[in-house]
Design a protein around this motif. Structure first.
Motif, PDB file in Angstrom:
ATOM      1  N   SER A 131       0.800  -1.227   0.000  1.00 52.18           N
ATOM      2  CA  SER A 131       0.000   0.000   0.000  1.00 52.18           C
ATOM      3  C   SER A 131       0.830   1.274   0.000  1.00 52.18           C
ATOM      4  CB  SER A 131      -0.942  -0.008   1.209  1.00 52.18           C
ATOM      5  OG  SER A 131      -1.847  -1.089   1.135  1.00 52.18           O
ATOM      6  N   ASP A 132       1.972   1.272   0.705  1.00 49.17           N
ATOM      7  CA  ASP A 132       2.780   2.490   0.796  1.00 49.17           C
ATOM      8  C   ASP A 132       3.741   2.678  -0.373  1.00 49.17           C
ATOM      9  OD1 ASP A 132       1.597   2.998   3.208  1.00 49.17           O
ATOM     10  OD2 ASP A 132       3.357   2.549   4.432  1.00 49.17           O
ATOM     11  N   CYS A 133       3.947   1.624  -1.151  1.00 54.01           N
ATOM     12  CA  CYS A 133       5.057   1.626  -2.111  1.00 54.01           C
ATOM     13  C   CYS A 133       4.929   2.714  -3.174  1.00 54.01           C
ATOM     14  CB  CYS A 133       5.179   0.265  -2.782  1.00 54.01           C
ATOM     15  SG  CYS A 133       5.720  -1.052  -1.671  1.00 54.01           S
ATOM     16  N   ALA A 134       3.723   2.915  -3.683  1.00 58.07           N
ATOM     17  CA  ALA A 134       3.555   3.847  -4.799  1.00 58.07           C
ATOM     18  C   ALA A 134       3.972   5.265  -4.430  1.00 58.07           C
ATOM     19  CB  ALA A 134       2.113   3.824  -5.293  1.00 58.07           C
ATOM     20  N   PHE A 135       3.833   5.630  -3.164  1.00 60.62           N
ATOM     21  CA  PHE A 135       4.213   6.980  -2.728  1.00 60.62           C
ATOM     22  C   PHE A 135       5.662   7.298  -3.066  1.00 60.62           C
ATOM     23  CE2 PHE A 135       6.502   9.279   0.644  1.00 60.62           C
ATOM     24  CZ  PHE A 135       5.985  10.550   0.454  1.00 60.62           C
ATOM     25  N   PHE A 136       6.535   6.313  -2.940  1.00 64.64           N
ATOM     26  CA  PHE A 136       7.968   6.557  -3.072  1.00 64.64           C
ATOM     27  C   PHE A 136       8.431   6.705  -4.526  1.00 64.64           C
ATOM     28  CE2 PHE A 136       7.601   4.631   1.139  1.00 64.64           C
ATOM     29  CZ  PHE A 136       8.349   5.530   1.894  1.00 64.64           C
ATOM     30  N   VAL A 137       7.534   6.518  -5.474  1.00 68.61           N
ATOM     31  CA  VAL A 137       7.911   6.745  -6.878  1.00 68.61           C
ATOM     32  C   VAL A 137       8.150   8.234  -7.117  1.00 68.61           C
ATOM     33  CG1 VAL A 137       7.137   6.584  -9.275  1.00 68.61           C
ATOM     34  CG2 VAL A 137       6.764   4.654  -7.706  1.00 68.61           C
ATOM     35  N   GLU A 138       7.199   9.070  -6.736  1.00 66.12           N
ATOM     36  CA  GLU A 138       7.401  10.526  -6.825  1.00 66.12           C
ATOM     37  C   GLU A 138       8.183  11.047  -5.629  1.00 66.12           C
ATOM     38  OE1 GLU A 138       4.501  13.275  -8.962  1.00 66.12           O
ATOM     39  OE2 GLU A 138       3.176  11.839  -7.958  1.00 66.12           O
ATOM     40  N   ASN A 139       7.893  10.460  -4.450  1.00 68.78           N
ATOM     41  CA  ASN A 139       8.659  10.776  -3.247  1.00 68.78           C
ATOM     42  C   ASN A 139       8.546  12.251  -2.870  1.00 68.78           C
ATOM     43  OD1 ASN A 139      10.139   9.618  -1.171  1.00 68.78           O
ATOM     44  ND2 ASN A 139      12.111   9.967  -2.149  1.00 68.78           N
ATOM     45  N   GLN A 140       7.329  12.774  -2.969  1.00 63.35           N
ATOM     46  CA  GLN A 140       7.035  14.160  -2.618  1.00 63.35           C
ATOM     47  C   GLN A 140       5.879  14.179  -1.618  1.00 63.35           C
ATOM     48  OE1 GLN A 140       8.688  16.918  -3.749  1.00 63.35           O
ATOM     49  NE2 GLN A 140      10.082  15.614  -4.910  1.00 63.35           N
ATOM     50  N   PRO A 141       5.777  15.225  -0.772  1.00 63.57           N
ATOM     51  CA  PRO A 141       4.655  15.283   0.168  1.00 63.57           C
ATOM     52  C   PRO A 141       3.323  15.158  -0.563  1.00 63.57           C
ATOM     53  CG  PRO A 141       6.265  16.996   0.668  1.00 63.57           C
ATOM     54  CD  PRO A 141       6.681  16.393  -0.639  1.00 63.57           C
ATOM     55  N   LYS A 142       2.458  14.289  -0.044  1.00 66.99           N
ATOM     56  CA  LYS A 142       1.170  14.047  -0.690  1.00 66.99           C
ATOM     57  C   LYS A 142       0.083  13.826   0.357  1.00 66.99           C
ATOM     58  CE  LYS A 142       2.655  13.722  -5.049  1.00 66.99           C
ATOM     59  NZ  LYS A 142       2.210  14.637  -6.121  1.00 66.99           N
ATOM     60  N   TYR A 143      -1.122  14.206   0.009  1.00 66.17           N
ATOM     61  CA  TYR A 143      -2.300  13.760   0.730  1.00 66.17           C
ATOM     62  C   TYR A 143      -2.626  12.384   0.173  1.00 66.17           C
ATOM     63  CZ  TYR A 143      -7.214  13.330   2.071  1.00 66.17           C
ATOM     64  OH  TYR A 143      -8.407  12.884   2.567  1.00 66.17           O
ATOM     65  N   CYS A 144      -2.663  11.382   1.045  1.00 65.42           N
ATOM     66  CA  CYS A 144      -2.850   9.999   0.610  1.00 65.42           C
ATOM     67  C   CYS A 144      -4.178   9.473   1.123  1.00 65.42           C
ATOM     68  CB  CYS A 144      -1.709   9.131   1.128  1.00 65.42           C
ATOM     69  SG  CYS A 144      -0.087   9.673   0.556  1.00 65.42           S
ATOM     70  N   PHE A 145      -4.857   8.710   0.283  1.00 68.02           N
ATOM     71  CA  PHE A 145      -6.151   8.153   0.662  1.00 68.02           C
ATOM     72  C   PHE A 145      -6.295   6.781   0.019  1.00 68.02           C
ATOM     73  CE2 PHE A 145      -6.573  10.812  -3.052  1.00 68.02           C
ATOM     74  CZ  PHE A 145      -7.465  10.173  -3.894  1.00 68.02           C
ATOM     75  N   GLY A 146      -7.515   6.217   0.064  1.00 69.50           N
ATOM     76  CA  GLY A 146      -7.665   4.823  -0.350  1.00 69.50           C
ATOM     77  C   GLY A 146      -6.883   3.953   0.623  1.00 69.50           C
ATOM     78  N   LYS A 147      -6.128   2.992   0.104  1.00 71.06           N
ATOM     79  CA  LYS A 147      -5.281   2.143   0.948  1.00 71.06           C
ATOM     80  C   LYS A 147      -3.976   2.848   1.326  1.00 71.06           C
ATOM     81  CE  LYS A 147      -5.056  -1.368  -1.881  1.00 71.06           C
ATOM     82  NZ  LYS A 147      -4.686  -2.717  -2.400  1.00 71.06           N
ATOM     83  N   GLY A 148      -3.868   4.104   0.937  1.00 65.39           N
ATOM     84  CA  GLY A 148      -2.612   4.820   1.088  1.00 65.39           C
ATOM     85  C   GLY A 148      -1.837   4.840  -0.209  1.00 65.39           C
ATOM     86  N   ASP A 149      -2.508   4.423  -1.293  1.00 64.89           N
ATOM     87  CA  ASP A 149      -1.845   4.349  -2.593  1.00 64.89           C
ATOM     88  C   ASP A 149      -2.494   5.255  -3.637  1.00 64.89           C
ATOM     89  OD1 ASP A 149      -4.205   2.959  -2.968  1.00 64.89           O
ATOM     90  OD2 ASP A 149      -3.260   1.122  -3.694  1.00 64.89           O
ATOM     91  N   GLU A 150      -3.372   6.146  -3.186  1.00 69.25           N
ATOM     92  CA  GLU A 150      -3.934   7.172  -4.060  1.00 69.25           C
ATOM     93  C   GLU A 150      -3.524   8.531  -3.503  1.00 69.25           C
ATOM     94  OE1 GLU A 150      -8.073   6.395  -5.455  1.00 69.25           O
ATOM     95  OE2 GLU A 150      -8.010   4.795  -3.948  1.00 69.25           O
ATOM     96  N   PHE A 151      -3.273   9.490  -4.393  1.00 65.47           N
ATOM     97  CA  PHE A 151      -2.613  10.717  -3.963  1.00 65.47           C
ATOM     98  C   PHE A 151      -3.294  11.963  -4.505  1.00 65.47           C
ATOM     99  CE2 PHE A 151       0.575   7.418  -5.096  1.00 65.47           C
ATOM    100  CZ  PHE A 151       0.822   6.974  -3.813  1.00 65.47           C
ATOM    101  N   ASP A 152      -3.118  13.020  -3.745  1.00 61.53           N
ATOM    102  CA  ASP A 152      -3.528  14.352  -4.180  1.00 61.53           C
ATOM    103  C   ASP A 152      -2.490  15.332  -3.654  1.00 61.53           C
ATOM    104  OD1 ASP A 152      -4.959  16.360  -5.320  1.00 61.53           O
ATOM    105  OD2 ASP A 152      -6.735  16.159  -4.042  1.00 61.53           O
ATOM    106  N   GLU A 153      -2.420  16.478  -4.288  1.00 55.34           N
ATOM    107  CA  GLU A 153      -1.476  17.500  -3.818  1.00 55.34           C
ATOM    108  C   GLU A 153      -1.954  18.052  -2.472  1.00 55.34           C
ATOM    109  OE1 GLU A 153       1.365  17.997  -5.387  1.00 55.34           O
ATOM    110  OE2 GLU A 153       0.675  16.486  -6.829  1.00 55.34           O
ATOM    111  N   ILE A 154      -1.018  18.527  -1.688  1.00 55.26           N
ATOM    112  CA  ILE A 154      -1.368  19.071  -0.383  1.00 55.26           C
ATOM    113  C   ILE A 154      -0.522  20.305  -0.103  1.00 55.26           C
ATOM    114  CG2 ILE A 154       0.265  17.568   0.862  1.00 55.26           C
ATOM    115  CD1 ILE A 154      -1.969  17.410   3.083  1.00 55.26           C
ATOM    116  N   GLY A 155      -1.164  21.337   0.434  1.00 58.62           N
ATOM    117  CA  GLY A 155      -0.457  22.584   0.689  1.00 58.62           C
ATOM    118  C   GLY A 155       0.237  22.565   2.035  1.00 58.62           C
ATOM    119  N   ILE A 156       1.379  21.913   2.089  1.00 58.16           N
ATOM    120  CA  ILE A 156       2.142  21.822   3.332  1.00 58.16           C
ATOM    121  C   ILE A 156       3.563  22.292   3.060  1.00 58.16           C
ATOM    122  CG2 ILE A 156       2.683  19.372   2.952  1.00 58.16           C
ATOM    123  CD1 ILE A 156       2.575  19.029   6.002  1.00 58.16           C
ATOM    124  N   HIS A 157       4.079  23.153   3.920  1.00 57.16           N
ATOM    125  CA  HIS A 157       5.380  23.760   3.664  1.00 57.16           C
ATOM    126  C   HIS A 157       6.247  23.642   4.918  1.00 57.16           C
ATOM    127  CE1 HIS A 157       3.592  25.364   0.018  1.00 57.16           C
ATOM    128  NE2 HIS A 157       2.609  25.842   0.758  1.00 57.16           N
TER     129      HIS A 157
END
Length: 269
Positions: A131-157
């Motif tokens: 479930s976490d693996c896909a995040f590390f392809v882009e490896n950028q801060p993301k809002y994650c949902f679903g099983k933790g393998d779907e992403f959206d941009e997030i305004g965090i600085h």
């Protein structure tokens, strides 16, 4: 080719729903941090996997690096490789270290053999590993949902903030972490809260796993409390534990304060 698969932290983690496939839906902010393994992959006469550093439990044939190789081998005529993984990121610690190793194997093989896979294609392969693996392809801060393998941009600085991660050498399995968890809709809008100054997060940004695990393992609760005592703007357990992180406005060295535990500290990017 040498790469350095890095860990991640969860800033907020809500378990929102039990899925029909046995997994859970969640929402969280995944944020990369600089605690890294070392992964080297080279063309070879025969496939081999070697590891050093922290011992990896279980059969090495089940390692995500090898699973990632076999996934790509099914669809591409890639030659055998020599894989060496030097394990530094603690295992079962809520840091996604194994997931990063699998994802970095995919991205490295893509570069090494010029497979020309898109980000989306690599993420799709990574989702088959965990479930976490896909995040590390882009490896950028993301809002994650679903099983933790779907992403959206997030305004965090958080660039320039200082982070300290403390691991008390407690291995918490996913099954243990989910014991007693009752999925429910999040009480707050995580994406909106994380746009607020970090000083406002303490009472609003929560990890649902903390409720039970901090009672079961008082040492984790003590570490979180101590990080606040040392001046953290925000502190939390990450993932399903047992690592706790504290985010500070300025550089601080707490290696001696937590010298009984594994610790990593550095700037956030």
């Amino acid at each position: 080719m040498l790469t350095f698969p890095n860990a991640k932290i969860n800033i907020g983690l809500h378990i929102t729903e039990k899925r029909t496939d046995g997994f859970h839906n969640l929402e969280s902010c995944f944020y990369p941090v600089g605690w890294c393994d070392a992964l080297e992959i080279l063309p070879a006469q025969e496939l081999s996997f070697h590891n050093s550093g922290i011992p990896i439990p279980g059969d090495s044939q089940n390692n995500l690096c090898l699973k990632a190789y076999y996934l790509l081998k099914k669809d591409f005529d890639i030659p055998p490789v020599w894989i060496h993984l030097h394990k530094v990121v603690p295992i079962g610690a809520g840091l996604g270290g194994g997931s990063a190793d699998g994802a970095f194997t995919i991205t490295t093989l893509n570069k090494l053999f010029s497979l020309k896979l898109t980000t989306e294609q690599m993420q799709q392969y990574a989702r088959q590993l965990g479930s976490d693996c896909a995040f590390f392809v882009e490896n950028q801060p993301k809002y994650c949902f679903g099983k933790g393998d779907e992403f959206d941009e997030i305004g965090i600085h958080l660039k320039g903030k200082y982070i300290i991660l403390v691991n008390p050498n407690i291995h918490i399995s996913t099954a243990e972490a989910y014991t007693g968890i009752l999925p429910h809709a999040a009480e707050v809008d995580l994406k909106e809260i994380l746009k607020q100054p970090i000083a406002m997060w303490k009472d609003l940004v929560k990890n649902d796993f903390e409720k039970n695990l901090l009672l079961k393992y008082p040492v984790i609760a003590n570490i979180k409390h101590e990080l606040y005592q040392y001046g953290a703007s925000y502190a939390s357990m990450t993932g399903s534990g047992s690592t706790v992180f504290g985010i500070f406005d300025n550089t601080i060295d707490l290696k001696q304060a937590f010298n009984k535990y594994m610790i990593w500290q550095g700037e956030l990017l």
